[in-house]
Structures are given as C-alpha cells and as structure tokens.
Scaffold this active site. Structure first.
Site, short mmCIF file in Angstrom:
data_model
loop_
_atom_site.label_atom_id
_atom_site.label_comp_id
_atom_site.label_asym_id
_atom_site.label_seq_id
_atom_site.Cartn_x
_atom_site.Cartn_y
_atom_site.Cartn_z
N HIS A 184 1.03 -1.23 -0.02
CA HIS A 184 0.01 0.08 -0.22
C HIS A 184 0.94 1.44 0.17
O HIS A 184 1.61 1.23 0.77
CB HIS A 184 -0.86 0.03 1.19
CG HIS A 184 -1.88 1.22 1.40
ND1 HIS A 184 -2.00 1.86 2.61
CD2 HIS A 184 -2.55 1.85 0.49
CE1 HIS A 184 -2.86 2.93 2.38
NE2 HIS A 184 -3.13 2.91 1.01
CA CA Z 1 0.54 -0.55 -4.42
#
Ligand code: CA
Ligand code: V1P
Ligand code: ZN
Length: 396
Positions: A184
C-alpha cells in the site's frame, strides 16, 4: 543531446545516478540498490538510451527534502552514524528515533547520500514535466512510497514521490498518483489526505494482520471530516495472493479510466514497484512482465505528462526485466524488445538472467507452477462498484 525523440515523437527522459546502487542496506536485507545496475545494463544493451534524454540525477538539496520532511528529521538523517555492529534482526533496537535503525530501515554508510539521490532523480523528473521538456520522465531510483513527514518506514527514508508531486503542483492543477507496488502506498496517500488536487490510487495485497503495512482497505478513501476537500480522493484496491495478468489489467483499466474521467488529472505519477511480479521474494502475485507493463502502456495511452518511478522489487533479475520492458514501452521500443526475445549477448551481468535468458519469461519458467489465485471475479466486481460510488463525490 537536444532534440532526441522516440520513434513516435514523445520526449522521454531517464534520470539516473550510478552512485545510488553503490549503497548497501545489509547482507540479509531484501532491498538491493544493485537492481538499478542490472536495469540500466538491460536498457543500454537494447539501445534504448539512444531514444531518450539521459540525465545524471543530482542529489536533492536540504531545502528540497524539507519541502515535505521536517527539518528535525532531515537533520537527524544527515548526521546519524551508521550502525557499527550487525543489526539485531528482529528489529528490537531500543533507541529507535524516527523509526530508524531497526531491521526495515537500517542505518548504513552513505544513507543521506542515497536518500538525496533518490529524491533528486524524482524531482529532476518532475521539473522536466513542469518545463514541458519531457512528456515522460523515468526515475527508477525513486518510488519510496512509505516514508512519512517525520519518519522512515518500510525501507523508505525520504518520500521522493511526495517531493516530486509537490513540484508538479506548482504547474499542474491536479495530479493523479498510481501505485502498482504490491504494498500500500501509505506515505503518499497520507501526505495528500487533505487536498483535492491529488488523487492517490494504490493496488496492493491487503491482509492487515499479516502483510505490511496493514493499511489500504477498500473503504479507506481519506478522512471524511466535515470540510476536508481531500475526502474521497484516496482510492484503494485491496487484493489477495495469486492475481493474474488478465485480472490485473482488467481491474487496472476499469479503475484508472473511471478516475481519469472524474478527476481529470493534468499529470500522472506512476509508481511501478516490481514486487507485484510473480517470483518476487516478498510479493505473491502471478503477474508477468507483460501484465505489469500493460499498466504503463495504458497510462501512456492517456496522453498525459507522466513521471514513472520504481519502488519495491526484491528479485533483482525480474525487477530489471520489468523496468527495462517498461522503459521500452515509454520510448516506443517494444518491437525492438519483442524481436529480441533473447536478452542480448552483450548485456552486462547477463548470467544473472536465468530461464534461457529471455526478457519475458513465462509463469512456468519463473515459478514452475503458478500460485493459487485467491481473487474471485465477484470480489473484483465489488471493488469496481465501490470505486465508482466513491468517484461520485469527485469532480474536476
Ligand atoms: Ca501499491
Ligand atoms: O513486515 C514488516 C515489519 C517488520 N515487522 C515489525 C513488521 N516489514 C516489511 C517491510 C516491507 C517493505 C516494503 C517496501 C516497498 O513497499 C517499497 C520500497 O516495497 C518487511 C518484510 C516483509 N516480508 O514484508 N521487512 C522485511 N520483510 C525484512 C526482511 C529481512 C530483513 C529486513 C527486513
Ligand atoms: Zn513493495
């Protein structure tokens, strides 16, 4: 070197400093700056450097680093001594300041130089877009998306991406940030939580208890406080192990086309973390170089000014393959690359490329057998549904 354009007339620039790869995080650490040497070697062996402008990236200055980071933090980075003893590998170092010195973000020789060079490359790339000297600017040494304003995180100390986007915002009204690293893109997302001039979109493996950094759920779209213009401008695409080229390409194009339609960006920053490839030491997706590269192809097709940065990628030979192939896409050298399925014989360190030394190995060549795909078509549909709903709140 003036006036070099790719066969179809795009101006592409390549921002790179060979000093960066001389830095070492430590023997057992997965991040190997040396993958940049392998990448550059492949790019050169295919002759791609003839079709772009090549710049030796300079180090970002103190003032440039503090355009995002706090001076406390940058001062500490600049003066901290490398760890004299081998790292304690469980990261239990007792005096962690700014999250530095643990196993993820060790203190190594030349750390400040390494960080400044990564920042400098991405910032140079941004400046070339601002002055319209480049349509696409490539900085494989950048992409360090976890670094926070005042904290190192996940192998990232300086957030070159945030610094580059801040530069782009001087000239471009809206910037779309896209992140295909398997992790992320939390640092970039957080940095722009309160503005509607940057939309962040991250595709990543999401398993909060077991996979770093644990953030980036589908429902997390930026703080929805009363008057936050940045609400709804963080898009997250959480995935499971084993996603294939076909699914990823489909999802990517569906999500990004919708974002572009609503947000109408004036520039794109694409983080191409190569740990989303099959066979990565940390990631467990089934993506081939072609699937990963299809994201670059799609973004290029949007015809917007674009910065391409690197990021994760822990099986160096695969990182080099992907980033060389993606450099070929940017410079329209794909036919050249496809025609030469075999990696050229004069490629530096050619013995590092296994599987009969092809540029585009198959899943069987990489893994023997593909990993089980834990992404259902139903879930992918749900993701698109949710993203579409979020985008109802977004306008240009
Ligand atoms: Ca990513
Ligand atoms: O899982 C963790 C932390 C350490 N525990 C306390 C939780 N860290 C991960 C960090 C991954 C960073 C990815 C960076 C990027 O997105 C951008 C450049 O790719 C981690 C992992 C892992 N398997 O997730 N650290 C390490 N492995 C590690 C292994 C050996 C030595 C040092 C670090
Ligand atoms: Zn990563």
């Amino acid at each position: 070197e003036l006036g070099i354009t790719t066969p179809k007339g795009y101006d592409v620039s390549f921002h790179y400093n060979p000093e960066m790869e001389r830095h070492h995080f430590g023997q057992t650490h997965p991040m190997k700056p040396w993958r940049l040497t392998l990448t550059k070697g492949l790019v050169t062996a295919y002759g791609m450097h003839y079709t772009m402008k090549n710049y030796t990236a300079r180090a970002a200055t103190y003032d440039e680093l503090t355009s995002f980071h706090t001076s406390d933090y940058v001062d500490f980075l600049a003066t901290v001594a490398p760890q004299p003893t081998p790292l304690d590998l469980d990261g239990t170092n007792s005096d962690l300041k700014f999250n530095l010195g643990g196993s993820d973000c060790p203190l190594f020789e030349g750390l400040y130089n390494y960080c400044s060079l990564s920042g400098g490359a991405s910032l140079d790339a941004a400046r070339k877009l601002c002055t319209k000297q480049s349509d696409i600017a490539i900085a494989w040494g950048g992409g360090l998306h976890h670094a926070k304003r005042s904290e190192a995180s996940g192998f990232c100390y300086v957030n070159d991406i945030v610094i580059a986007i801040l530069q782009l915002l001087r000239v471009h009204k809206r910037v779309l940030y896209i992140d295909i690293d398997v992790h992320h893109g939390d640092g970039v997302e957080e940095a722009f939580f309160s503005t509607d001039r940057v939309m962040t979109v991250s595709f990543h493996k999401y398993d909060p208890m077991n996979f770093f950094p644990g953030t980036g759920a589908l429902e997390d779209n930026g703080p929805k406080s009363e008057h936050n213009p940045g609400a709804h401008h963080a898009i997250n695409v959480p995935l499971n192990d084993g996603i294939t080229d076909e699914q990823y390409k489909w999802l990517f194009e569906n999500v990004i086309s919708r974002c572009v339609e609503k947000f109408k960006p004036e520039a794109i920053v694409l983080q191409c973390g190569a740990d989303s490839l099959a066979g990565d030491r940390l990631g467990k997706f089934n993506l081939l170089v072609q699937g990963h590269g299809s994201c670059v192809e799609y973004c290029k097709g949007l015809g917007l000014p674009m910065i391409i940065v690197g990021g994760g990628g822990y099986t160096p030979k695969n990182v080099a393959r992907a980033w060389a192939y993606e450099t070929a896409i940017a410079t329209n050298n794909q036919s050249n690359v496809a025609a030469t399925a075999e990696i050229p014989l004069h490629t530096p360190y050619r013995k590092n490329f296994e599987y009969d030394s092809v540029l585009l190995p198959s899943i069987e060549q990489i893994l023997g057998d593909a990993r089980q795909n834990r992404n259902t078509q139903k879930r992918l549909q749900e993701i698109i549904q949710h993203v579409t709903e979020q985008l109802r709140f977004v306008s240009a």
